[in-house]
Design an enzyme around this catalytic site. Structure first.
Site, PDB file in Angstrom:
ATOM      1  N   VAL A  58       0.809  -1.123  -0.158  1.00  0.00           N
ATOM      2  CA  VAL A  58       0.066  -0.065   0.103  1.00  0.00           C
ATOM      3  C   VAL A  58       0.779   1.148  -0.152  1.00  0.00           C
ATOM      4  CG1 VAL A  58      -2.164  -1.039   0.896  1.00  0.00           C
ATOM      5  CG2 VAL A  58      -0.298  -0.097   2.448  1.00  0.00           C
ATOM      6  N   TYR A  59       2.163   1.090   0.133  1.00  0.00           N
ATOM      7  CA  TYR A  59       2.828   2.313   0.005  1.00  0.00           C
ATOM      8  C   TYR A  59       3.024   3.082  -1.048  1.00  0.00           C
ATOM      9  CZ  TYR A  59       4.620   0.738   4.922  1.00  0.00           C
ATOM     10  OH  TYR A  59       4.486   0.406   6.217  1.00  0.00           O
ATOM     11  N   SER A  60       2.372   4.302  -1.281  1.00  0.00           N
ATOM     12  CA  SER A  60       2.409   4.846  -2.494  1.00  0.00           C
ATOM     13  C   SER A  60       1.991   4.098  -3.688  1.00  0.00           C
ATOM     14  CB  SER A  60       3.854   5.668  -2.701  1.00  0.00           C
ATOM     15  OG  SER A  60       4.269   6.383  -1.788  1.00  0.00           O
ATOM     16  N   GLY A  61       1.036   3.477  -3.337  1.00  0.00           N
ATOM     17  CA  GLY A  61       0.112   2.594  -4.216  1.00  0.00           C
ATOM     18  C   GLY A  61       0.752   1.390  -4.949  1.00  0.00           C
ATOM     19  N   LYS A  86       4.454  -6.527   2.692  1.00  0.00           N
ATOM     20  CA  LYS A  86       3.178  -6.762   3.645  1.00  0.00           C
ATOM     21  C   LYS A  86       1.811  -6.897   2.733  1.00  0.00           C
ATOM     22  CE  LYS A  86       5.160  -3.453   6.968  1.00  0.00           C
ATOM     23  NZ  LYS A  86       5.705  -2.548   6.104  1.00  0.00           N
TER      24      LYS A  86
END
Length: 325
Positions: A58-61, A86
Site C-alpha cells: 500500500v505504500y504509495s500505491g 506486507k
C-alpha cells in the site's frame, strides 16, 4: 553493524532495518522521495551494513515496492539482501482488493513480486488483523505462499496479543507455518506493547521489529509542545497527530533532549539507542529522507546507554490507550 537472528529463525538481519515507505515515484505524500533522490540514501545504508529493508504493497500505491526492487538491485545481490513486504490494505476499489482472505493474499503476493521484480520475498507480513476473515483461512494461505517458494518466512504487525496467540495456535494445530516476527508500534512515547505483546514474543521466540521507532519524528524534535511543525512530514502527516497528542508525550521528548545533550549527540540517536537496548527487539524499522537521518540510525546502533540514562528516559512515561492497531 551488528547482525542478529530474526527470532528463533536462522535468518540473519542487520540491527537496523531501513523502512522504504518514504521512497517511490509519483507519491501524493509530500515527504516521499522519488527514486533518484532516494538512491544515495539507500546506497549509504548498504555501505553502513544495513541488509534488511521493509516495504508494503500500500505504500504509495505500490510505488514503494517498485523503488525497493530497483534500488536494492543496484547495490546488493538477492542472497545478500533481506526484503520484507506486507499485505492487507486496499489496493483497489473492489471488496476483494483488501483484507486477508485467501483470494487477496494469493493475488497480493504475486502483485508484490511483480512490482519488486523478485521471485520471492524473505518476509511476508500481514499489515493488520482482519476481523472479517477466519484466521485459519489466512494462516493456510500464508503457509501455501511459503510452500510455493514465494516467501521464506511470514510475520505479523500491530494487533492484540490474544489475536497473535490465536494465529500461532491455528498454525500449530494444522502444521502450518508460524509467524517469525512481529512488527509493532513501539517507541519511548508508546510502550504499551511491553504489557503483553513483547513478553509473548520473547516467550515464543518471535523477533520484534518495531515501526515508528522515533514516533514519526516526534522524538527527533520535528514538532514542538506549542504546535510548531518543523519538517515537511510533521506538517503533512495527520496519522502522527492521532498517535502522539498527549501533553505528557513532550515530557518524554524533553527528557530525550536532556540525555542527548549530556552525550553531545542528536536526540534521534538516544531515542533509537534506547529501543535497541530493549529485550526482544531485533531491528527497529527506521525511515530516512535525509542523509542525516541515516547517519543518526547507524550511530545509534553503536551507542551504549547506561542504566541511569535508560531509567531517566523511561521515568516520564504515562500509560496510553491502544494506538496503531
Amino acid at each position: 553493524m551488528k547482525y542478529v537472528n530474526l527470532g528463533q529463525t536462522g535468518l540473519r538481519v542487520s540491527r537496523i532495518c531501513l523502512g522504504m515507505m518514504s521512497y517511490g515515484n509519483g507519491s501524493e505524500r509530500a515527504w516521499v522521495l522519488d527514486e533518484d533522490a532516494a538512491e544515495p540514501i539507500v546506497k549509504a545504508a548498504v555501505e553502513g551494513g544495513i541488509t534488511f529493508f521493509d516495504t508494503a504493497d500500500v505504500y504509495s500505491g505500490g510505488a514503494s515496492e517498485v523503488a525497493t526492487g530497483r534500488l536494492l538491485g543496484k547495490f546488493l545481490s538477492r542472497d545478500e539482501v533481506v526484503v520484507a513486504t506486507k499485505v492487507h490494505g486496499a489496493m483497489g476499489p473492489g471488496e476483494n482488493d483488501r483484507g486477508l482472505s485467501r483470494k487477496h493474499v494469493m493475488s497480493g503476493i504475486d502483485a508484490s513480486l511483480r512490482r519488486l521484480n523478485m521471485d520471492y520475498v524473505d518476509l511476508y507480513q500481514i499489515h493488520r488483523w482482519d476481523s472479517r476473515t477466519p484466521i485459519e483461512e489466512t494462516m493456510q494461505a500464508l503457509d501455501d505462499v511459503v510452500r510455493a517458494g514465494k516467501a521464506r518466512y511470514i510475520g505479523a504487525s500491530s494487533m492484540f496479543a490474544w489475536q497473535f496467540a490465536k494465529a500461532q495456535y491455528a498454525a500449530d494445530a494444522h502444521g502450518w507455518t508460524r509467524f517469525s516476527s512481529m512488527q509493532n508500534h513501539y517507541n519511548l512515547l508508546y510502550r504499551e506493547e511491553e504489557r503483553e505483546m513483547i513478553p509473548q514474543c520473547i516467550d515464543q521466540g518471535v523477533g520484534v521489529i518495531p515501526w515508528s521507532p522515533l514516533a514519526r519524528g516526534v522524538l527527533a524534535g520535528n514538532r514542538s509542545r506549542t504546535g510548531e511543525r518543523r519538517t515537511t512530514r510533521a506538517g503533512s502527516d495527520p496519522f502522527s497527530d492521532s498517535l502522539y497528542a498527549m501533553p505528557s508525550d513532550f515530557d518524554v521528548v524533553d527528557r530525550v533532549a536532556q540525555v542527548a545533550a549530556g552525550r553531545g549527540v542528536p536526540p534521534a540517536q538516544v531515542a533509537l539507542a534506547w529501543l535497541l537496548h530493549r529485550p526482544g527487539v531485533s531491528a527497529p524499522i527506521v525511515g530516512a529522507t535525509r542523509p542525516g537521518h541515516l547517519t543518526d540510525a547507524l550511530a545509534a546502533e553503536q551507542l551504549e546507554l547506561s542504566a541511569a540514562e535508560i531509567g531517566s528516559l523511561e521515568e516520564p512515561y504515562v500509560p496510553h490507550p491502544v494506538l496503531g492497531h
